[in-house]
Design a protein around this motif. Structure first.
Motif, PDB file in Angstrom:
ATOM      1  N   MET A  54       0.821  -1.190   0.000  1.00  0.00           N
ATOM      2  CA  MET A  54       0.000   0.000   0.000  1.00  0.00           C
ATOM      3  C   MET A  54       0.869   1.260   0.000  1.00  0.00           C
ATOM      4  O   MET A  54       0.558   2.218  -0.701  1.00  0.00           O
ATOM      5  N   LYS A  55       1.963   1.237   0.782  1.00  0.00           N
ATOM      6  CA  LYS A  55       2.851   2.395   0.830  1.00  0.00           C
ATOM      7  C   LYS A  55       3.531   2.611  -0.509  1.00  0.00           C
ATOM      8  O   LYS A  55       3.767   3.750  -0.912  1.00  0.00           O
ATOM      9  N   ILE A  56       3.814   1.514  -1.190  1.00  0.00           N
ATOM     10  CA  ILE A  56       4.478   1.637  -2.491  1.00  0.00           C
ATOM     11  C   ILE A  56       3.549   2.301  -3.500  1.00  0.00           C
ATOM     12  O   ILE A  56       3.975   3.147  -4.290  1.00  0.00           O
ATOM     13  N   ILE A  57       2.281   1.951  -3.453  1.00  0.00           N
ATOM     14  CA  ILE A  57       1.311   2.545  -4.381  1.00  0.00           C
ATOM     15  C   ILE A  57       1.191   4.041  -4.130  1.00  0.00           C
ATOM     16  O   ILE A  57       1.172   4.854  -5.066  1.00  0.00           O
ATOM     17  N   VAL A  58       1.147   4.434  -2.874  1.00  0.00           N
ATOM     18  CA  VAL A  58       1.059   5.856  -2.536  1.00  0.00           C
ATOM     19  C   VAL A  58       2.322   6.580  -2.991  1.00  0.00           C
ATOM     20  O   VAL A  58       2.254   7.699  -3.531  1.00  0.00           O
ATOM     21  N   ALA A  59       3.473   5.962  -2.816  1.00  0.00           N
ATOM     22  CA  ALA A  59       4.730   6.584  -3.222  1.00  0.00           C
ATOM     23  C   ALA A  59       4.783   6.753  -4.736  1.00  0.00           C
ATOM     24  O   ALA A  59       5.219   7.803  -5.239  1.00  0.00           O
ATOM     25  N   VAL A  60       4.337   5.745  -5.484  1.00  0.00           N
ATOM     26  CA  VAL A  60       4.338   5.838  -6.944  1.00  0.00           C
ATOM     27  C   VAL A  60       3.369   6.916  -7.410  1.00  0.00           C
ATOM     28  O   VAL A  60       3.676   7.697  -8.328  1.00  0.00           O
TER      29      VAL A  60
END
Length: 94
Positions: free
Chosen positions: A1-7
């Motif tokens: 989930m954090k990766i999606i927000v970062a992208v």
């Protein structure tokens, strides 16, 4: 989930980089290209109040030669000379 927000955040901020007037990149001459970029992002003009602040921030320059001031003597000069002579005498003919 954090990766999606970062992208998603990266994609949102990257659009500003691509929006930097692509027509100026195609200009061949250096001065014409610079004029194109200057027209797209005109330089900020300083107000007289800002200029006076910058002038007041300048530090006074040091006086290089003053007859009243004694000549500068390096306090480490003698110690450096002693250390150099000790290092030169460590090994003779190794």
């Amino acid at each position: 989930m954090k990766i999606i927000v970062a992208v998603l955040a990266l994609c949102a901020f990257a659009q500003n980089a691509f929006a930097a007037s692509p027509e100026c990149r195609a200009v061949e001459g250096n001065s014409a290209r610079l004029a194109c970029y200057d027209a797209a992002q005109p330089p900020k003009i300083a107000t007289p109040k800002e200029i006076s602040r910058e002038i007041s921030k300048e530090k006074p320059r040091a006086i290089e030669s003053d007859a009243l001031r004694p000549e500068y003597k390096d306090p480490f000069l003698a110690e450096n000379a002693r250390t150099t002579s000790k290092l030169n005498n460590i090994c003779r003919g190794c």
